[in-house]
Design a protein around this motif. Structure first.
Motif, PDB file in Angstrom:
ATOM      1  N   GLU A 213      -1.400   6.929  -5.377  1.00 27.77           N
ATOM      2  CA  GLU A 213      -0.381   6.057  -4.867  1.00 27.77           C
ATOM      3  C   GLU A 213      -1.124   5.075  -3.999  1.00 27.77           C
ATOM      4  O   GLU A 213      -0.725   3.852  -3.747  1.00 27.77           O
ATOM      5  N   ALA A 214      -1.749   5.519  -3.149  1.00 24.67           N
ATOM      6  CA  ALA A 214      -2.516   4.623  -1.979  1.00 24.67           C
ATOM      7  C   ALA A 214      -3.733   3.609  -2.611  1.00 24.67           C
ATOM      8  O   ALA A 214      -3.869   2.528  -2.091  1.00 24.67           O
TER       9      ALA A 214
ATOM     10  N   LEU B  35      -1.141   3.873  12.874  1.00 24.42           N
ATOM     11  CA  LEU B  35      -1.452   4.197  11.650  1.00 24.42           C
ATOM     12  C   LEU B  35      -2.005   2.964  10.714  1.00 24.42           C
ATOM     13  O   LEU B  35      -1.048   2.086  10.689  1.00 24.42           O
TER      14      LEU B  35
ATOM     15  N   PRO C  78      -2.094   1.032   7.189  1.00 24.91           N
ATOM     16  CA  PRO C  78      -1.172   1.175   6.070  1.00 24.91           C
ATOM     17  C   PRO C  78      -1.313   2.204   4.789  1.00 24.91           C
ATOM     18  O   PRO C  78      -0.512   2.876   4.587  1.00 24.91           O
ATOM     19  N   ALA C  79      -2.668   2.580   4.761  1.00 23.69           N
ATOM     20  CA  ALA C  79      -3.087   3.656   3.758  1.00 23.69           C
ATOM     21  C   ALA C  79      -2.406   4.924   4.401  1.00 23.69           C
ATOM     22  O   ALA C  79      -2.252   5.894   3.371  1.00 23.69           O
ATOM     23  N   LEU C  80      -2.523   5.379   5.503  1.00 22.19           N
ATOM     24  CA  LEU C  80      -1.759   6.559   6.085  1.00 22.19           C
ATOM     25  C   LEU C  80      -0.426   6.733   6.123  1.00 22.19           C
ATOM     26  O   LEU C  80       0.085   7.586   6.531  1.00 22.19           O
ATOM     27  N   GLN C  81       0.405   5.445   6.331  1.00 25.65           N
ATOM     28  CA  GLN C  81       1.558   5.350   6.318  1.00 25.65           C
ATOM     29  C   GLN C  81       2.325   5.936   5.395  1.00 25.65           C
ATOM     30  O   GLN C  81       3.131   5.238   4.365  1.00 25.65           O
ATOM     31  N   SER C  82       2.201   7.198   5.216  1.00 23.90           N
ATOM     32  CA  SER C  82       2.872   7.910   3.746  1.00 23.90           C
ATOM     33  C   SER C  82       3.411   9.331   4.209  1.00 23.90           C
ATOM     34  O   SER C  82       2.695   9.914   5.076  1.00 23.90           O
TER      35      SER C  82
ATOM     36  N   TRP D 179      -1.471  11.581  -3.623  1.00 20.31           N
ATOM     37  CA  TRP D 179      -1.476  10.621  -2.636  1.00 20.31           C
ATOM     38  C   TRP D 179      -2.451   9.231  -3.146  1.00 20.31           C
ATOM     39  O   TRP D 179      -2.111   8.305  -2.921  1.00 20.31           O
TER      40      TRP D 179
ATOM     41  N   VAL E 220       0.860  -1.224   0.070  1.00 18.41           N
ATOM     42  CA  VAL E 220      -0.017   0.127   0.048  1.00 18.41           C
ATOM     43  C   VAL E 220       0.956   1.342   0.040  1.00 18.41           C
ATOM     44  O   VAL E 220       1.915   1.260   0.723  1.00 18.41           O
ATOM     45  N   ASN E 221       0.666   2.181  -0.833  1.00 15.55           N
ATOM     46  CA  ASN E 221       1.395   3.372  -0.993  1.00 15.55           C
ATOM     47  C   ASN E 221       2.786   3.085  -1.667  1.00 15.55           C
ATOM     48  O   ASN E 221       3.275   3.919  -2.036  1.00 15.55           O
TER      49      ASN E 221
END
Lengths: 708, 437
Positions: free
Chosen positions: B367-368, B231, B233-237, B364, A326-327
């Motif tokens: 990517e996510a 967090l 996974p989607a927010l780990q950026s 973002w 993810v990401n």
């Protein structure tokens, strides 16, 4: 006062008045001599007008809300349920289930693009021309028309006055041109003219973003479907059977699809969902999933989703490994592969089927995979078992329940001070191990759903095997809790149950029960017999449908006011009889009698609850999970979006444009220094703000000082 | 605001005070220290964000002097708190300084109290015409900003004390961004207060901040939302570090503009004893009260009808009083031109940042979620907010549309903004489900 709605509507479509035609987009004092001659011309004027732009922006905003109020892209059955047979087709016709690709929404956007393009087309050439053009033709008379103007005496000789003023203006960021007039010199200065680029950039950006977005939308696909060149197939078809006109070639320039790949398997297509059906998109490479990795925080929330894949190019036949998170998407041959979701890839569940109403040994052992459907015979009736889900672990809160918002505001306040990590101590999260779900469907098509944990769960110090059952998908699971003995087996429970449900043994159990009771209390023969009969009757009643039949019996046989007391006695008799039943069972198995204590009493209580609940379990068989081999599947989203660079370019231009428009202050200044020592100043900012008033005052004062 | 076109960078360097240079050096050294110590845990983007933070804050501090002092105080207090922790979370229970003052929750509670006091002070100042009270309002607002910023920074540190893998910047859920929203709105207000030399608008702007703080307290006491969560996974950026703050510059300034619009309307209709303007104001005040009361109902589903009636009564009393006292308030409010200017400026700033935020969000999302735009409710509402203010800015370019209509529109914009910010989380589901209520 705000104009009323009607007025507002009229205002939006009113034909431009000449005064508004003169009004130009950037609000500068440039005027445009356009008049409404022909209807076509009038339409053009309307499209390019500011009020049309404002109306359009409002209309797009309102139209967009529609798709957020009604959930988009749901299965049609849900909408049919929600709206009924009358409204469902009407709303479908209006495209309300996918508003953002509905024809009318696209038409509105087309208007937005047209209107913006027209504005650009009309204004850009002039605006760019103006950047380099100093307005040196300003007449002396015209100075009086500026709201920000001044007149003062210049003491310096003409030549040096001009020199000083030019130096001052350049110092302050102005570009300057001087022109000699008959009676003096005109200095024309301007600054911040690049603001005009801002206008052009921001508005072209809107056009670019819309075009790019269109390229990435499913509009082209919809056209192909509308003309019948492509035909979606139902979702349950096997890939190999999908006909040619439901497949899209690898050359397709824009698509978005989903692909599910179980571990150890591979795929070279992606599935595009279209309404109720699907299309299959061929890929120029194949993806094979080596492993799907999922990690969790101690609180049970997911921490990481990652897929280890091998990509094999179809043209070069070359392979390379890749990791998709993810990401962190993978991009190959212009196709981006995203980690979208995960699923079960066909985990093998090993099952020991146990009869809930007799025997300790499993009836049979068998295996099934998640997604499989098997046919079984349970208690003489044929069933279909559908394995629906497997969870390798379940995080449950097994801590003590929190007291319900107890305490005063002060104490609540106190508890919310300190660090922000405090709450964790209140909850006790624990992994209670794997579980699986299945449906049992009878020959009439009715299905019940079951949720079985593999491992026993500790509740208040004792270990229970849990199996949930529900009749309808929306219900909560009701749990059957089978108590485990000290050897962590179901043997003791089975023994106890077999005697409790064995009518032939009731006389024996009743006698033992009466004897035990007589030991503690002095009972005569008649009382013992009555006690024995009572025990036999209670067991008999219980064996019909558990506590439910006991309750029914009490309802019928006992008057209202005595029922509570009678129920208490019955339950105590039942527990005592069950204890004796258990001891009898142990005796028959050659085991020694136990001394009753609190834990044993608890066990008997749990066993009775389990026997009673088993009557409402739907089937007489408990499918204990005895083992599993997990296979995960990863769900990828694959897209080819050719519009992306265009949209990104548009976004970049938009930001540049907006900041140029708001933060570059475009302004012109004229200073006429006459030979007779009179200086006239005029200042014209594009945007009249308080800052500009201050700026004018500052320049005026400075120039007065310099020239005096 | 920027001064001129080309010589900008040179101008910024010229005539800097010693304090300016010390401030800049402090920031650069701080960034380098952090880089040296923690750089090995960061990816390239995070390193870039850290290094760019220094020039950004230097520019901010040089552009608006008060930021320098704010940053110094916040840094000092936060470091004090971090020092007091001695690397152990349990110290927040033992050390007096942490338990009652500067642990993240305590600091945020202080911020809440100070914001309420500031609102009261500003109103006293406005109604009684007391410069002292208004001045106190400014002081209290600054103190609240200090405590709130400290609270967030210490919370950041605490998240790493819970676990190295749990640590993250505290702008990841509704609770955290509400603090951020209060801070942003207050800071932008303070900037305009200093720039225009008027404290009267504070009474209006602080109402929004107080409402946000009220929500924050409810969220804390009723839902215990203050707990730091790891967090998903989607927010780990690293995108989060720029997307969220940019968004809240937008939300904050739009709210500020709405209140400036409200003040503008009060000023305009202040003299009118009756008539349509005053009537409309009454209507708007009551509608606003009703809406806030309805919101209260939505938050607390178990509440009785008396509960929300009381809510309505309170809000109706507050807004009613403002409208009733409009004459007195109008006399003391700054000129309409100033209010209009504040309104325009905040919307212009907000629009710029909101555009950036939405674009960053799209990048973002690409990517996510695999798509830069998926018409998710939050995305769509961001677009609606953007369109709303785009329309507002276009309106302003039209003749005869300045002043009252724009003030009404800006006030109405608050509804759109609030819905995008909060309503979407409450009523609609979608991909942005990080702040579910």
């Amino acid at each position: 006062m705000a104009p009323s709605i009607v007025k507002l509507a009229l205002w939006c479509f009113e034909v431009n008045s000449p005064s508004l035609v003169k009004q130009t987009l950037n609000g500068s004092q440039l005027t445009q001599q356009a008049h409404t001659h022909s209807p076509a011309r009038a339409a053009l004027e309307l499209l390019a007008s500011m009020r049309f732009a404002v109306s359009l922006l409002t209309v797009v905003a309102i139209a967009s809300t529609l798709g957020t109020v009604l959930k988009q892209g749901e299965p049609y059955a849900n909408y049919l349920n929600q709206f009924g047979p009358f409204w469902f087709p009407a709303f479908q016709g209006l495209g309300l289930y996918s508003v953002y690709s509905a024809w009318w929404f696209l038409v509105i956007l087309a208007f937005l693009v047209t209107s913006t393009s027209l504005c650009l087309w009309r204004n850009t050439p002039r605006m760019l021309r103006e950047i380099g053009r100093f307005q040196q033709g300003l007449r002396e008379r015209a100075f009086d028309n500026f709201p920000q103007r001044a007149q003062f005496a210049s003491a310096a000789p003409l030549g040096s006055a001009v020199e000083l003023a030019v130096a001052y203006l350049r110092e302050n960021g102005f570009a300057v041109r001087t022109s000699a007039l008959d009676d003096g010199t005109l200095i024309a200065a301007q600054a911040g003219m690049f603001r005009r680029f801002g206008y052009v950039l921001a508005h072209s950006a809107i056009v670019l973003v819309c075009i790019g977005g269109l390229a990435d939308s499913d509009a082209l696909l919809k056209l192909q479907l509308a003309f019948g060149t492509k035909q979606p197939v139902r979702g349950d078809m096997r890939l190999a059977d999908v006909p040619e006109n439901s497949r899209l070639g690898a050359g397709n320039f824009s698509f978005r699809g989903n692909t599910l790949i179980p571990e150890g398997k591979s795929s070279d297509v992606t599935v595009i969902n279209v309404g109720e059906g699907m299309l299959v998109q061929d890929l120029p490479f194949s993806l094979s999933l080596k492993q799907f990795q999922i990690e969790h925080y101690t609180t049970g929330q997911p921490r990481l989703f990652a897929s280890e894949v091998i990509v094999t190019d179809k043209d070069t036949k070359e392979s390379f490994p890749a990791r998709i998170e993810v990401n962190k998407p993978l991009i190959h041959k212009g196709i981006a592969v995203y980690q979208a979701s995960f699923d079960d890839g066909g985990t093998l569940i090993k099952i020991a089927a146990r009869n809930l109403f007799g025997g300790a040994a499993p009836l049979r052992s068998f295996e099934g995979r998640i997604g499989d459907v098997l046919t079984l015979e349970l208690g003489g009736t044929p069933y279909q078992i559908e394995f629906t889900a497997f969870r390798p672990f379940n995080i449950e809160n097994v801590g003590a329940p929190e007291p319900e918002a107890a305490g005063s505001l002060m104490s609540r306040m106190r508890s919310s001070l300190g660090s922000a990590s405090r709450l964790q101590s209140k909850r006790e999260l624990r992994n209670v191990g794997p579980s699986y779900q299945y449906k049992l469907r009878d020959s009439a098509g009715q299905a019940r759903e079951y949720h079985n944990y593999m491992l026993p769960i500790q509740v208040d110090g004792r270990w229970l095997l849990m199996s949930g059952m529900r009749d309808a998908p929306g219900d909560a699971f009701r749990y059957l809790r089978l108590p485990l003995d000290d050897n962590a087996s179901l043997d003791e429970f089975s023994r106890l149950r077999d005697v409790v449900l064995n009518k032939a043994l009731y006389a024996d159990v009743g006698r033992r029960f009466a004897l035990t009771a007589a030991k503690s209390d002095a009972l005569n023969e008649t009382m013992r017999t009555r006690l024995q009969e009572t025990a036999e009757r209670v067991l008999d009643t219980f064996s019909a449908r558990g506590f439910q039949s006991v309750a029914d019996f009490l309802e019928k046989a006992v008057p209202d006011d005595e029922r509570e007391k009678a129920a208490e006695i019955y339950v105590r008799v039942l527990q005592g009889a069950a204890w004796e039943a258990w001891m009898l069972a142990r005796e028959r198995a050659g085991l020694k009698r136990l001394e009753p204590d609190a834990a044993q009493a608890r066990f008997v209580q749990d066993a009775l609850n389990a026997v009673s609940d088993a009557f409402f379990y739907g089937v007489p068989v408990y499918m204990q999970m005895s083992g599993f081999e997990e296979i995960k599947a990863s769900v990828f989203q694959l897209t080819r979006s050719p519009g992306k660079p265009i949209v990104y370019l548009g976004c970049g231009l938009l930001v540049l444009g907006i900041f140029a428009m708001f933060y570059l202050r475009e302004r012109r200044l004229w200073l006429l220094v006459r030979s007779d020592g009179i200086a006239k100043l005029a200042y014209s900012p594009t945007r009249r703000t308080l800052d500009e008033d201050k700026a004018f005052a500052m320049h005026r004062d400075a120039l007065v000082r310099i020239l005096s | 605001m920027m001064q001129a076109v080309l010589p900008q960078p040179i101008r910024m360097l010229r005539g800097r005070s010693v304090f300016d240079w010390i401030y800049a050096a402090g920031l650069v050294l701080g960034a380098l220290f952090a880089f040296g110590r923690y750089g090995s845990y960061m990816d390239g983007y995070e390193k870039a964000i850290l290094l760019l933070a220094a020039p950004v804050f230097i520019a901010l501090g040089w552009g608006w002097g008060s930021i320098r002092a704010l940053l110094l105080v916040v840094a000092g207090v936060s470091l004090l708190a971090i020092g007091a922790y001695q690397g152990e979370l349990v110290r927040s229970e033992q050390a007096f300084l942490l338990k009652y003052l500067v642990s993240s929750q305590s600091a945020i509670m202080w911020m809440s109290a100070l914001f309420f006091l500031a609102t009261a002070s500003y109103w006293t100042g406005l109604l009684a015409g007391s410069d002292f009270a208004s001045g106190a309002g400014t002081g209290l607002t600054w103190s609240a900003v200090v405590m709130g910023s400290t609270g967030l920074l210490v919370r950041w540190y605490e998240s790493y004390l819970i676990g190295a893998d749990i640590g993250h910047i505290p702008i990841s859920n509704l609770y955290e961004v509400f603090v951020l929203f209060s801070l942003m709105t207050a800071l932008f207000y303070l900037y305009y207060e200093e720039r225009y030399g008027t404290r009267q608008l504070g009474a209006f702007v602080m109402m929004v901040v107080s409402a946000a703080v009220g929500f924050l307290l409810w969220y804390t006491f009723e839902r215990e939302a203050q707990e730091i969560q790891p967090l998903v996974p989607a927010l780990q950026s690293w995108w989060m570090k720029i997307h969220v703050p940019a968004n809240f510059v937008g939300y904050g300034t739009f709210s500020l503009a709405a209140m400036a619009g409200f003040a503008y309307l009060i000023k305009t209709h202040g003299a009118a004893r009756s008539g349509r303007g005053a009537l409309a104001l009454w209507g708007a005040a009551m509608a606003l009260a009703l809406l806030l009361a309805l919101e209260a109902v939505a938050f607390r589903k178990t509440g009785s009808s008396m509960f929300w009636l009381a809510y309505f009564a309170v809000f109706a009393a507050v807004f009613g009083a403002i409208v009733a006292l409009r004459k007195r308030i109008a006399e003391r409010l700054p000129a309409r031109e100033v209010l209009d200017d504040v309104m325009y400026r905040s919307i212009a700033v907000g629009f710029g940042f909101f555009t950036i935020a939405t674009i960053l969000g799209a990048l973002w999302a690409a990517e996510a979620w695999g798509s830069y735009w998926s018409w998710d409710p939050k995305e769509t509402w961001a677009l609606i907010v953007w369109l709303n203010y785009a329309a507002w800015l276009h309106m302003r370019q039209m003749k005869g549309m300045r002043g009252t209509p724009l003030a009404w529109w800006a006030l109405g914009g608050l509804l759109v903004t609030t819905f995008a910010f909060l309503g979407v989380n409450m009523f609609l589901s979608g991909l942005h489900s990080y702040g579910q209520l």
